[in-house]
Motif scaffolding. Structure first.
Motif, PDB file in Angstrom:
ATOM      1  N   VAL A  13     -21.679 -24.795  10.059  1.00 54.62           N
ATOM      2  CA  VAL A  13     -20.753 -24.649  11.206  1.00 54.62           C
ATOM      3  C   VAL A  13     -21.105 -26.063  12.130  1.00 54.62           C
ATOM      4  N   GLY A  14     -22.431 -26.240  12.200  1.00 55.01           N
ATOM      5  CA  GLY A  14     -22.930 -27.105  13.067  1.00 55.01           C
ATOM      6  C   GLY A  14     -22.455 -28.804  12.637  1.00 55.01           C
ATOM      7  N   THR A  15     -22.240 -28.837  11.243  1.00 56.03           N
ATOM      8  CA  THR A  15     -21.855 -29.999  11.070  1.00 56.03           C
ATOM      9  C   THR A  15     -20.242 -30.192  11.129  1.00 56.03           C
ATOM     10  N   PHE A  16     -19.528 -29.087  11.219  1.00 64.99           N
ATOM     11  CA  PHE A  16     -18.140 -29.134  11.534  1.00 64.99           C
ATOM     12  C   PHE A  16     -18.036 -29.267  12.910  1.00 64.99           C
ATOM     13  N   LEU A  17     -18.931 -28.726  13.854  1.00 67.63           N
ATOM     14  CA  LEU A  17     -18.856 -29.087  15.088  1.00 67.63           C
ATOM     15  C   LEU A  17     -18.866 -30.446  15.645  1.00 67.63           C
ATOM     16  N   VAL A  18     -19.957 -31.016  14.911  1.00 68.59           N
ATOM     17  CA  VAL A  18     -19.950 -32.703  15.048  1.00 68.59           C
ATOM     18  C   VAL A  18     -18.780 -33.335  14.456  1.00 68.59           C
ATOM     19  N   GLY A  19     -18.219 -33.003  13.595  1.00 65.37           N
ATOM     20  CA  GLY A  19     -17.095 -33.327  13.027  1.00 65.37           C
ATOM     21  C   GLY A  19     -15.800 -33.277  14.177  1.00 65.37           C
ATOM     22  N   LEU A  20     -15.999 -32.025  14.667  1.00 67.95           N
ATOM     23  CA  LEU A  20     -14.660 -31.905  15.743  1.00 67.95           C
ATOM     24  C   LEU A  20     -15.007 -32.839  17.026  1.00 67.95           C
ATOM     25  N   VAL A  21     -16.212 -32.823  17.421  1.00 69.62           N
ATOM     26  CA  VAL A  21     -16.478 -33.827  18.232  1.00 69.62           C
ATOM     27  C   VAL A  21     -16.164 -35.272  18.128  1.00 69.62           C
ATOM     28  N   LEU A  22     -16.517 -35.922  16.951  1.00 69.18           N
ATOM     29  CA  LEU A  22     -16.310 -37.159  16.681  1.00 69.18           C
ATOM     30  C   LEU A  22     -14.763 -37.260  16.474  1.00 69.18           C
ATOM     31  N   SER A  23     -14.016 -36.535  15.984  1.00 69.02           N
ATOM     32  CA  SER A  23     -12.610 -36.548  16.017  1.00 69.02           C
ATOM     33  C   SER A  23     -11.886 -36.612  17.294  1.00 69.02           C
ATOM     34  N   ALA A  49     -20.151 -29.111  -2.521  1.00 75.38           N
ATOM     35  CA  ALA A  49     -21.809 -28.843  -2.634  1.00 75.38           C
ATOM     36  C   ALA A  49     -21.680 -27.370  -2.468  1.00 75.38           C
ATOM     37  N   LEU A  50     -21.196 -26.693  -2.029  1.00 74.26           N
ATOM     38  CA  LEU A  50     -21.208 -25.235  -1.924  1.00 74.26           C
ATOM     39  C   LEU A  50     -20.003 -24.381  -2.023  1.00 74.26           C
ATOM     40  N   PRO A  51     -19.208 -24.558  -3.312  1.00 76.24           N
ATOM     41  CA  PRO A  51     -17.860 -23.810  -3.155  1.00 76.24           C
ATOM     42  C   PRO A  51     -17.878 -22.403  -3.104  1.00 76.24           C
ATOM     43  N   HIS A  52     -19.258 -21.442  -3.280  1.00 75.99           N
ATOM     44  CA  HIS A  52     -19.344 -20.210  -3.181  1.00 75.99           C
ATOM     45  C   HIS A  52     -19.444 -19.817  -1.669  1.00 75.99           C
ATOM     46  N   ARG A  53     -19.551 -20.782  -0.667  1.00 74.74           N
ATOM     47  CA  ARG A  53     -19.809 -20.548   0.615  1.00 74.74           C
ATOM     48  C   ARG A  53     -18.645 -21.083   1.490  1.00 74.74           C
ATOM     49  N   VAL A  54     -18.058 -22.160   1.136  1.00 79.21           N
ATOM     50  CA  VAL A  54     -17.242 -22.709   2.125  1.00 79.21           C
ATOM     51  C   VAL A  54     -15.952 -22.790   1.206  1.00 79.21           C
ATOM     52  N   GLY A  55     -15.035 -22.276   1.855  1.00 79.13           N
ATOM     53  CA  GLY A  55     -13.681 -22.118   0.821  1.00 79.13           C
ATOM     54  C   GLY A  55     -12.440 -22.107   1.826  1.00 79.13           C
ATOM     55  N   LEU A  56     -11.443 -21.420   1.448  1.00 73.75           N
ATOM     56  CA  LEU A  56     -10.277 -21.657   2.223  1.00 73.75           C
ATOM     57  C   LEU A  56     -10.237 -20.884   3.549  1.00 73.75           C
ATOM     58  N   GLY A  57     -11.139 -19.741   3.578  1.00 74.19           N
ATOM     59  CA  GLY A  57     -11.341 -19.344   5.013  1.00 74.19           C
ATOM     60  C   GLY A  57     -11.764 -20.220   6.261  1.00 74.19           C
ATOM     61  N   MET A  58     -12.779 -20.916   5.662  1.00 76.12           N
ATOM     62  CA  MET A  58     -13.318 -21.890   6.650  1.00 76.12           C
ATOM     63  C   MET A  58     -12.557 -23.065   6.829  1.00 76.12           C
ATOM     64  N   ALA A  59     -11.772 -23.511   5.779  1.00 73.69           N
ATOM     65  CA  ALA A  59     -10.722 -24.734   6.197  1.00 73.69           C
ATOM     66  C   ALA A  59      -9.575 -24.151   6.942  1.00 73.69           C
ATOM     67  N   TRP A  60      -9.384 -22.936   6.805  1.00 76.64           N
ATOM     68  CA  TRP A  60      -8.248 -22.460   7.872  1.00 76.64           C
ATOM     69  C   TRP A  60      -8.793 -22.348   9.194  1.00 76.64           C
ATOM     70  N   MET A  61     -10.129 -21.907   9.396  1.00 78.20           N
ATOM     71  CA  MET A  61     -10.732 -21.818  10.886  1.00 78.20           C
ATOM     72  C   MET A  61     -10.917 -23.176  11.294  1.00 78.20           C
ATOM     73  N   MET A  62     -11.475 -23.998  10.573  1.00 75.09           N
ATOM     74  CA  MET A  62     -11.572 -25.369  11.067  1.00 75.09           C
ATOM     75  C   MET A  62     -10.326 -26.294  11.498  1.00 75.09           C
ATOM     76  N   GLY A  63      -9.167 -25.827  10.788  1.00 74.01           N
ATOM     77  CA  GLY A  63      -7.762 -26.405  10.997  1.00 74.01           C
ATOM     78  C   GLY A  63      -7.283 -25.970  12.122  1.00 74.01           C
ATOM     79  N   LEU A  64      -7.639 -24.527  12.563  1.00 74.53           N
ATOM     80  CA  LEU A  64      -6.946 -24.130  13.841  1.00 74.53           C
ATOM     81  C   LEU A  64      -8.025 -24.543  14.789  1.00 74.53           C
ATOM     82  N   SER A  65      -9.117 -24.838  14.615  1.00 76.74           N
ATOM     83  CA  SER A  65      -9.777 -25.415  15.732  1.00 76.74           C
ATOM     84  C   SER A  65      -9.460 -26.705  15.920  1.00 76.74           C
ATOM     85  N   LEU A  66      -9.084 -27.506  14.998  1.00 80.04           N
ATOM     86  CA  LEU A  66      -8.580 -29.119  15.222  1.00 80.04           C
ATOM     87  C   LEU A  66      -7.212 -28.820  15.654  1.00 80.04           C
TER      88      LEU A  66
END
Length: 162
Positions: A13-23, A49-66
């Motif tokens: 989640v921290g790396t995603f937050l950095v990505g959101l800031v960079l965007s 890298a981790l398909p068992h931990r990061v998937g469609l749900g995380m993508a949906w949440m990051m998309g809504l955040s974006l």
């Protein structure tokens, strides 16, 4: 066998937050069109890298955040990122075996699909674009991918995120 740290999701989640800031960092007008798509690249890495931990749900949440950060129509980025996560999940085993330059080409295709999906849905919503300059970030993202991959892999290994 290495032990998984319980805080691994915080690193992701921290790396995603950095990505959101960079965007959202302001760039001069000339470079604004060539801004790499940070969140889709980070999503592609973690799904790869981790398909068992990061998937469609995380993508949906990051998309809504974006969507909320950029002020776009709610759900457009969420739909585009979910599509990218789905496509990456489909090919992740093959994509892991590719050298970095071939992965970069696939990232260019995936980010291009993300851009096309987002702009297609925007034009349906009533905000059409006249030029194809919106595809430039997919090329820039492909050029940046090797460094993003190496950086995120070293973060994943340092914090033993599994």
């Amino acid at each position: 066998m290495s032990e998984a740290r319980p805080g691994g999701i915080l690193i992701i989640v921290g790396t995603f937050l950095v990505g959101l800031v960079l965007s959202q960092l302001p760039l001069p007008g000339v470079f604004e069109w060539g801004r790499p798509e940070w969140v889709p690249m980070i999503l592609i890495y973690w799904v790869l890298a981790l398909p068992h931990r990061v998937g469609l749900g995380m993508a949906w949440m990051m998309g809504l955040s974006l969507d909320l950060l950029k002020g776009s129509t709610l759900g457009l980025n969420a739909l585009a990122l979910t599509l990218i996560a789905f496509l990456t999940l489909l090919i992740h085993q093959r994509l892991r075996m590719f050298p970095l330059w071939k992965q970069a080409l696939m990232v260019m295709v995936l980010v291009g699909i993300n851009q096309l999906t987002f702009h297609w849905m925007q034009s349906i919503a009533g905000n059409p674009r006249d030029s194809f300059m919106f595809m430039l970030p997919s090329l820039v993202s492909a050029l940046v991918w090797p460094w993003i991959f190496v950086l995120l892999r070293s973060i994943r290994r340092t914090f033993r995120v599994t």
